[in-house]
Write an enzyme that holds these catalytic residues in place. Sequence first.
Site, PDB file in Angstrom:
ATOM      1  N   SER A   7       0.860  -1.181   0.000  1.00 55.42           N
ATOM      2  CA  SER A   7       0.000   0.000   0.000  1.00 55.42           C
ATOM      3  C   SER A   7       0.892   1.224   0.000  1.00 55.42           C
ATOM      4  O   SER A   7       2.072   1.151   0.366  1.00 55.42           O
ATOM      5  CB  SER A   7      -0.934  -0.004   1.219  1.00 55.42           C
ATOM      6  OG  SER A   7      -0.206  -0.138   2.425  1.00 55.42           O
ATOM      7  N   GLU A   9       1.272   5.646   0.619  1.00 55.35           N
ATOM      8  CA  GLU A   9       0.746   6.896   1.173  1.00 55.35           C
ATOM      9  C   GLU A   9       1.141   8.064   0.287  1.00 55.35           C
ATOM     10  O   GLU A   9       2.301   8.201  -0.109  1.00 55.35           O
ATOM     11  CB  GLU A   9       1.294   7.128   2.583  1.00 55.35           C
ATOM     12  CG  GLU A   9       0.789   8.435   3.196  1.00 55.35           C
ATOM     13  CD  GLU A   9       1.375   8.705   4.568  1.00 55.35           C
ATOM     14  OE1 GLU A   9       0.943   8.023   5.522  1.00 55.35           O
ATOM     15  OE2 GLU A   9       2.257   9.575   4.683  1.00 55.35           O
ATOM     16  N   ASP A 101      -1.126  16.092  14.267  1.00 53.54           N
ATOM     17  CA  ASP A 101      -0.008  16.870  14.796  1.00 53.54           C
ATOM     18  C   ASP A 101      -0.471  18.262  15.209  1.00 53.54           C
ATOM     19  O   ASP A 101      -1.432  18.797  14.650  1.00 53.54           O
ATOM     20  CB  ASP A 101       1.098  17.002  13.746  1.00 53.54           C
ATOM     21  CG  ASP A 101       1.699  15.662  13.373  1.00 53.54           C
ATOM     22  OD1 ASP A 101       1.808  14.801  14.277  1.00 53.54           O
ATOM     23  OD2 ASP A 101       2.054  15.476  12.201  1.00 53.54           O
ATOM     24  N   PHE A 210      12.776  14.396   9.873  1.00 55.65           N
ATOM     25  CA  PHE A 210      11.532  13.671  10.094  1.00 55.65           C
ATOM     26  C   PHE A 210      11.709  12.643  11.206  1.00 55.65           C
ATOM     27  O   PHE A 210      10.855  12.498  12.093  1.00 55.65           O
ATOM     28  CB  PHE A 210      11.128  12.986   8.784  1.00 55.65           C
ATOM     29  CG  PHE A 210       9.728  12.443   8.769  1.00 55.65           C
ATOM     30  CD1 PHE A 210       8.782  12.803   9.717  1.00 55.65           C
ATOM     31  CD2 PHE A 210       9.339  11.556   7.762  1.00 55.65           C
ATOM     32  CE1 PHE A 210       7.492  12.306   9.688  1.00 55.65           C
ATOM     33  CE2 PHE A 210       8.048  11.040   7.735  1.00 55.65           C
ATOM     34  CZ  PHE A 210       7.130  11.418   8.703  1.00 55.65           C
ATOM     35  N   HIS A 259       3.662  -1.031   3.840  1.00 54.72           N
ATOM     36  CA  HIS A 259       3.070   0.281   3.534  1.00 54.72           C
ATOM     37  C   HIS A 259       4.198   1.270   3.280  1.00 54.72           C
ATOM     38  O   HIS A 259       5.063   1.476   4.145  1.00 54.72           O
ATOM     39  CB  HIS A 259       2.216   0.756   4.710  1.00 54.72           C
ATOM     40  CG  HIS A 259       1.480   2.031   4.451  1.00 54.72           C
ATOM     41  ND1 HIS A 259       0.390   2.113   3.614  1.00 54.72           N
ATOM     42  CD2 HIS A 259       1.676   3.295   4.928  1.00 54.72           C
ATOM     43  CE1 HIS A 259      -0.065   3.353   3.589  1.00 54.72           C
ATOM     44  NE2 HIS A 259       0.702   4.091   4.368  1.00 54.72           N
TER      45      HIS A 259
END
Length: 288
Positions: A7, A9, A101, A210, A259
């Site tokens: 999958s 994003e 967030d 990140f 993912h």
Amino acid sequence: MTRPNVSFEFFPPKTLEASFRLWDCVNVLSPLDPTFVSVTYGAGGTTRQLTHEAVGTIHKTSGLRVAAHLTCVDASREETMQIAHGYADVGVTDIVALRGDPPKGSNVFQPNEDGFQSSIELIGALADTGKFNIRVGAYPEQHPESPNATADVVWLKRKIDAGATSAITQFFFEADTYFRFRDACEKAGIDAPIIPGILPIENWNGARKFAAMCGTSIPTIVADAFETATKHGGTDLLATALATELCDDLLQGGVEDLHFYTLNKPELTRDVCHALGITPRVQLENVA
């Protein structure tokens, strides 16, 4: 080894150029037959409308199963549920339910006075409708706001008990990080699928920032390799090799789903998938 499920994003575009990049990303990766694709919210819910538009367009034009991110940030309960029902009305019934967030300039989540106070409240409200397949986030390493790793497992258990059907982890760099977390979740009675999140590193400086924000530890060997590759070239080759090795280790350990966080730059994700033997599925029709 059987072909793993994958999958992807995406994030919603903010400019015309970014829109073209998103559709290019969808076109490059959709032939890999993903189980689903997800579309994120920006920090503080800043891309709510853009997310809604991107989700609807991808669902309508690509035939892919789309999971829309939905957060508790900067919206009342009524507004949030209106968005959810709007997705259901156009046939999008997969939701990635997140707390969200804090807005830019803030380090602390402040729920809307009339909004959901936590992801668990949001999950419960979505589950009560009976309309949605609910996915949630999970942290294989300690969440920056969590007192300890055990608390992260307990919180995930509460989200599953509230109605979530699966979880997607934050990215990590070592397979053992995932396996330790999976074992802890199983010990806590969590039987829902926990899908590992993979970040092919397109930009090393961005990945380091990140990782620092979300509590992901970077092994010294990975940091040293990227520092060298950045100086001498070859970062894409290194990123592909490291992500492929990580995925292979996970698959060898019994993982069936992967993912990928694409950052709307599909080439590295595509190359990793190809290296794992995940290639476009070609259907032959009307062949005599």
